[in-house]
Design a protein around this motif. Structure first.
Motif, PDB file in Angstrom:
ATOM      1  N   GLU A  36       0.836  -1.198   0.000  1.00 21.73           N
ATOM      2  CA  GLU A  36       0.000   0.000   0.000  1.00 21.73           C
ATOM      3  C   GLU A  36       0.871   1.248   0.000  1.00 21.73           C
ATOM      4  OE1 GLU A  36      -2.608  -0.108   3.342  1.00 21.73           O
ATOM      5  OE2 GLU A  36      -3.802  -1.723   2.502  1.00 21.73           O
ATOM      6  N   ALA A  37       0.267   2.312  -0.467  1.00 23.34           N
ATOM      7  CA  ALA A  37       0.920   3.612  -0.438  1.00 23.34           C
ATOM      8  C   ALA A  37      -0.060   4.622   0.125  1.00 23.34           C
ATOM      9  CB  ALA A  37       1.361   4.017  -1.840  1.00 23.34           C
ATOM     10  N   ARG A  38       0.464   5.656   0.763  1.00 21.64           N
ATOM     11  CA  ARG A  38      -0.401   6.703   1.312  1.00 21.64           C
ATOM     12  C   ARG A  38       0.330   8.036   1.313  1.00 21.64           C
ATOM     13  NH1 ARG A  38      -2.367   4.718   6.682  1.00 21.64           N
ATOM     14  NH2 ARG A  38      -3.292   6.744   6.886  1.00 21.64           N
ATOM     15  N   VAL A  39      -0.452   9.088   1.142  1.00 15.51           N
ATOM     16  CA  VAL A  39       0.050  10.454   1.197  1.00 15.51           C
ATOM     17  C   VAL A  39      -0.794  11.181   2.229  1.00 15.51           C
ATOM     18  CG1 VAL A  39       0.417  12.593  -0.085  1.00 15.51           C
ATOM     19  CG2 VAL A  39       0.698  10.394  -1.232  1.00 15.51           C
ATOM     20  N   GLU A  40      -0.143  11.857   3.156  1.00 12.89           N
ATOM     21  CA  GLU A  40      -0.823  12.601   4.208  1.00 12.89           C
ATOM     22  C   GLU A  40      -0.374  14.052   4.155  1.00 12.89           C
ATOM     23  OE1 GLU A  40       0.211  10.753   7.887  1.00 12.89           O
ATOM     24  OE2 GLU A  40      -0.580   8.797   7.277  1.00 12.89           O
ATOM     25  N   LEU A  52      -4.617  10.267   1.242  1.00 13.18           N
ATOM     26  CA  LEU A  52      -4.809   9.580  -0.027  1.00 13.18           C
ATOM     27  C   LEU A  52      -4.145   8.211   0.072  1.00 13.18           C
ATOM     28  CD1 LEU A  52      -3.796  12.456  -2.456  1.00 13.18           C
ATOM     29  CD2 LEU A  52      -6.111  11.803  -1.787  1.00 13.18           C
ATOM     30  N   GLU A  53      -4.875   7.175  -0.285  1.00 13.50           N
ATOM     31  CA  GLU A  53      -4.314   5.833  -0.309  1.00 13.50           C
ATOM     32  C   GLU A  53      -4.391   5.300  -1.725  1.00 13.50           C
ATOM     33  OE1 GLU A  53      -6.626   3.587   2.499  1.00 13.50           O
ATOM     34  OE2 GLU A  53      -5.383   4.243   4.180  1.00 13.50           O
ATOM     35  N   PHE A  54      -3.403   4.488  -2.100  1.00 10.93           N
ATOM     36  CA  PHE A  54      -3.454   3.841  -3.402  1.00 10.93           C
ATOM     37  C   PHE A  54      -2.630   2.568  -3.380  1.00 10.93           C
ATOM     38  CE2 PHE A  54      -0.145   7.083  -3.547  1.00 10.93           C
ATOM     39  CZ  PHE A  54       0.928   6.464  -4.164  1.00 10.93           C
ATOM     40  N   ARG A  55      -2.765   1.805  -4.444  1.00 13.26           N
ATOM     41  CA  ARG A  55      -2.049   0.536  -4.591  1.00 13.26           C
ATOM     42  C   ARG A  55      -1.278   0.530  -5.897  1.00 13.26           C
ATOM     43  NH1 ARG A  55      -3.187  -3.902  -0.837  1.00 13.26           N
ATOM     44  NH2 ARG A  55      -4.739  -3.073   0.558  1.00 13.26           N
ATOM     45  N   MET A  56      -0.523  -0.536  -6.114  1.00 17.62           N
ATOM     46  CA  MET A  56       0.322  -0.617  -7.305  1.00 17.62           C
ATOM     47  C   MET A  56       0.193  -1.962  -8.011  1.00 17.62           C
ATOM     48  SD  MET A  56       3.665   0.968  -5.446  1.00 17.62           S
ATOM     49  CE  MET A  56       3.250   0.256  -3.858  1.00 17.62           C
ATOM     50  N   GLN A  61      -2.773   3.066  -8.757  1.00 17.28           N
ATOM     51  CA  GLN A  61      -4.215   3.015  -8.990  1.00 17.28           C
ATOM     52  C   GLN A  61      -4.946   2.649  -7.701  1.00 17.28           C
ATOM     53  OE1 GLN A  61      -3.347  -0.222 -11.896  1.00 17.28           O
ATOM     54  NE2 GLN A  61      -5.244  -1.097 -11.096  1.00 17.28           N
ATOM     55  N   ASN A  62      -6.247   2.455  -7.804  1.00 18.05           N
ATOM     56  CA  ASN A  62      -7.092   2.164  -6.639  1.00 18.05           C
ATOM     57  C   ASN A  62      -6.994   3.267  -5.596  1.00 18.05           C
ATOM     58  OD1 ASN A  62      -5.892  -0.946  -7.345  1.00 18.05           O
ATOM     59  ND2 ASN A  62      -8.079  -0.582  -7.465  1.00 18.05           N
ATOM     60  N   PHE A  63      -7.037   4.516  -6.064  1.00 13.27           N
ATOM     61  CA  PHE A  63      -6.934   5.676  -5.181  1.00 13.27           C
ATOM     62  C   PHE A  63      -8.207   5.837  -4.350  1.00 13.27           C
ATOM     63  CE2 PHE A  63      -3.962   6.610  -8.551  1.00 13.27           C
ATOM     64  CZ  PHE A  63      -2.908   7.229  -7.910  1.00 13.27           C
ATOM     65  N   ARG A  64      -8.024   6.238  -3.112  1.00 11.94           N
ATOM     66  CA  ARG A  64      -9.124   6.611  -2.221  1.00 11.94           C
ATOM     67  C   ARG A  64      -8.675   7.815  -1.412  1.00 11.94           C
ATOM     68  NH1 ARG A  64     -10.686   1.821   1.457  1.00 11.94           N
ATOM     69  NH2 ARG A  64      -8.511   2.129   1.933  1.00 11.94           N
ATOM     70  N   LEU A 104       4.732  10.776   2.722  1.00 10.27           N
ATOM     71  CA  LEU A 104       4.414   9.725   1.763  1.00 10.27           C
ATOM     72  C   LEU A 104       4.963   8.423   2.312  1.00 10.27           C
ATOM     73  CD1 LEU A 104       3.811   8.563  -1.175  1.00 10.27           C
ATOM     74  CD2 LEU A 104       6.155   9.236  -1.684  1.00 10.27           C
ATOM     75  N   ARG A 105       4.130   7.389   2.290  1.00 12.40           N
ATOM     76  CA  ARG A 105       4.600   6.058   2.692  1.00 12.40           C
ATOM     77  C   ARG A 105       4.409   5.106   1.527  1.00 12.40           C
ATOM     78  NH1 ARG A 105       1.601   2.148   6.735  1.00 12.40           N
ATOM     79  NH2 ARG A 105       0.463   1.901   4.818  1.00 12.40           N
ATOM     80  N   LEU A 106       5.475   4.432   1.159  1.00 13.82           N
ATOM     81  CA  LEU A 106       5.429   3.373   0.147  1.00 13.82           C
ATOM     82  C   LEU A 106       5.885   2.096   0.825  1.00 13.82           C
ATOM     83  CD1 LEU A 106       7.051   5.212  -2.872  1.00 13.82           C
ATOM     84  CD2 LEU A 106       4.662   4.580  -2.639  1.00 13.82           C
ATOM     85  N   GLY A 107       5.001   1.121   0.903  1.00 17.00           N
ATOM     86  CA  GLY A 107       5.332  -0.073   1.669  1.00 17.00           C
ATOM     87  C   GLY A 107       5.580   0.343   3.102  1.00 17.00           C
ATOM     88  N   GLY A 108       6.752   0.086   3.624  1.00 16.72           N
ATOM     89  CA  GLY A 108       7.092   0.490   4.991  1.00 16.72           C
ATOM     90  C   GLY A 108       8.030   1.678   5.075  1.00 16.72           C
ATOM     91  N   THR A 109       8.273   2.354   3.949  1.00 16.55           N
ATOM     92  CA  THR A 109       9.226   3.461   3.917  1.00 16.55           C
ATOM     93  C   THR A 109       8.512   4.795   3.854  1.00 16.55           C
ATOM     94  OG1 THR A 109      10.795   2.027   2.740  1.00 16.55           O
ATOM     95  CG2 THR A 109      11.241   4.392   2.714  1.00 16.55           C
TER      96      THR A 109
END
Length: 126
Positions: A36-40, A52-56, A61-64, A104-109
């Motif tokens: 998962e990815a997220r932007v705060e 904002l959350e999304f997947r890859m 894509q799969n933004f919410r 921004l979080r991508l996976g655990g980073t």
């Protein structure tokens, strides 16, 4: 064909390589299709938090989006459901900029920036 070939092919299908570029340089992340990815960030006009959350799976894509109704109306003009529109997005590159700051979080980073931008490019799959 050997099991090693099929295993390698499966691994390539599940791996995601993402380039993240910001003020501190460029980093490359090896992720999976289900990470998962997220932007705060805080909207500078309404002063309210936005997530904002999304997947890859094949692209970004799969933004919410999660925020309050006033902030959603700021982005949409109150004309359409934000999440329905975001669900249609498929991108290979994204850029997020903020004067106040964003995380921004991508996976655990985690990546953080103030008065700057973070740019993401999905390098694999092409």
């Amino acid at each position: 064909m050997s099991w090693a070939f099929w295993f390698s092919l499966l691994a390539l299908a599940l791996i995601r390589v993402v380039e993240v570029e910001g003020d501190e340089g460029r980093r490359y992340l090896l992720l999976t299709a289900w990470d998962e990815a997220r932007v705060e960030f805080v909207n500078s006009v309404t002063g309210r938090p936005v997530l904002l959350e999304f997947r890859m799976p094949w692209a970004f894509q799969n933004f919410r989006a999660f925020t309050d109704p006033e902030t959603e109306a700021y982005y949409t003009g109150g004309e359409y459901p934000w999440n329905r529109a975001l669900a249609k997005e498929h991108r290979k590159a994204l850029a997020y900029c903020s004067e106040v700051g964003l995380a921004l979080r991508l996976g655990g980073t985690w990546f953080r920036v103030e008065r700057g931008c973070l740019r993401l490019r999905l390098l694999w799959p092409p």
